[in-house]
Design a protein around this motif. Structure first.
Motif, PDB file in Angstrom:
ATOM      1  N   ILE A  29       0.837  -1.205   0.000  1.00 29.66           N
ATOM      2  CA  ILE A  29       0.000   0.000   0.000  1.00 29.66           C
ATOM      3  C   ILE A  29       0.870   1.252   0.000  1.00 29.66           C
ATOM      4  CG2 ILE A  29      -1.603   1.354   1.412  1.00 29.66           C
ATOM      5  CD1 ILE A  29      -2.905  -1.355   2.166  1.00 29.66           C
ATOM      6  N   ALA A  55      -6.567  -0.133   0.718  1.00 25.80           N
ATOM      7  CA  ALA A  55      -6.307  -0.298  -0.711  1.00 25.80           C
ATOM      8  C   ALA A  55      -7.506   0.167  -1.529  1.00 25.80           C
ATOM      9  CB  ALA A  55      -5.969  -1.750  -1.027  1.00 25.80           C
ATOM     10  N   TYR A  71      -2.631  -1.578  -5.658  1.00 26.47           N
ATOM     11  CA  TYR A  71      -3.824  -1.545  -4.809  1.00 26.47           C
ATOM     12  C   TYR A  71      -4.714  -2.759  -5.089  1.00 26.47           C
ATOM     13  CZ  TYR A  71      -2.992   3.282  -3.214  1.00 26.47           C
ATOM     14  OH  TYR A  71      -2.480   4.408  -2.630  1.00 26.47           O
ATOM     15  N   ALA A  90       2.260   1.690  -3.459  1.00 27.29           N
ATOM     16  CA  ALA A  90       1.216   2.191  -4.360  1.00 27.29           C
ATOM     17  C   ALA A  90       0.984   3.684  -4.142  1.00 27.29           C
ATOM     18  CB  ALA A  90      -0.078   1.418  -4.137  1.00 27.29           C
ATOM     19  N   SER A  91       1.031   4.111  -2.901  1.00 26.17           N
ATOM     20  CA  SER A  91       0.852   5.531  -2.592  1.00 26.17           C
ATOM     21  C   SER A  91       1.973   6.371  -3.196  1.00 26.17           C
ATOM     22  CB  SER A  91       0.808   5.712  -1.075  1.00 26.17           C
ATOM     23  OG  SER A  91       0.806   7.060  -0.727  1.00 26.17           O
ATOM     24  N   GLY A 146      -7.484   3.829  -1.572  1.00 23.77           N
ATOM     25  CA  GLY A 146      -6.451   4.307  -2.493  1.00 23.77           C
ATOM     26  C   GLY A 146      -6.897   4.224  -3.936  1.00 23.77           C
TER      27      GLY A 146
END
Length: 83
Positions: A27, A65, A46, A30-31, A68
């Motif tokens: 996560i 997720a 995600y 991904a951010s 996101g």
């Protein structure tokens, strides 16, 4: 002792749940990808968390997720074909 009966010494945690750590790291990655406008990669990461961690005790990470994914701006992944 100065804080009274409300504060107790916590046991030392020596083990980490590897699945929870993996979900949290995915996560975070991904951010970072979303911040760098790598939306295709961020979306894939995600979605991987949502698909890979269905256990109830990891629901926190699945919800993060999903949040996101919802926060990503709409994008159209380009497909390139080469001859």
């Amino acid at each position: 002792r100065l804080w009274g009966d409300h504060a107790v010494k916590q046991p030392l945690r020596t083990a980490v749940d590897p699945e929870a750590l993996s979900a949290a790291c995915t996560i975070r990655t991904a951010s970072v990808m979303a911040d760098r406008e790598q939306l295709v990669h961020a979306s894939a990461l995600y979605q991987r968390v949502v698909a890979r961690y269905p256990r109830r005790d990891l629901a926190y990470y699945v919800e993060r997720a999903k949040d996101g994914l919802a926060a990503l701006p709409p994008f159209d992944p380009a497909v390139l074909a080469r001859r």
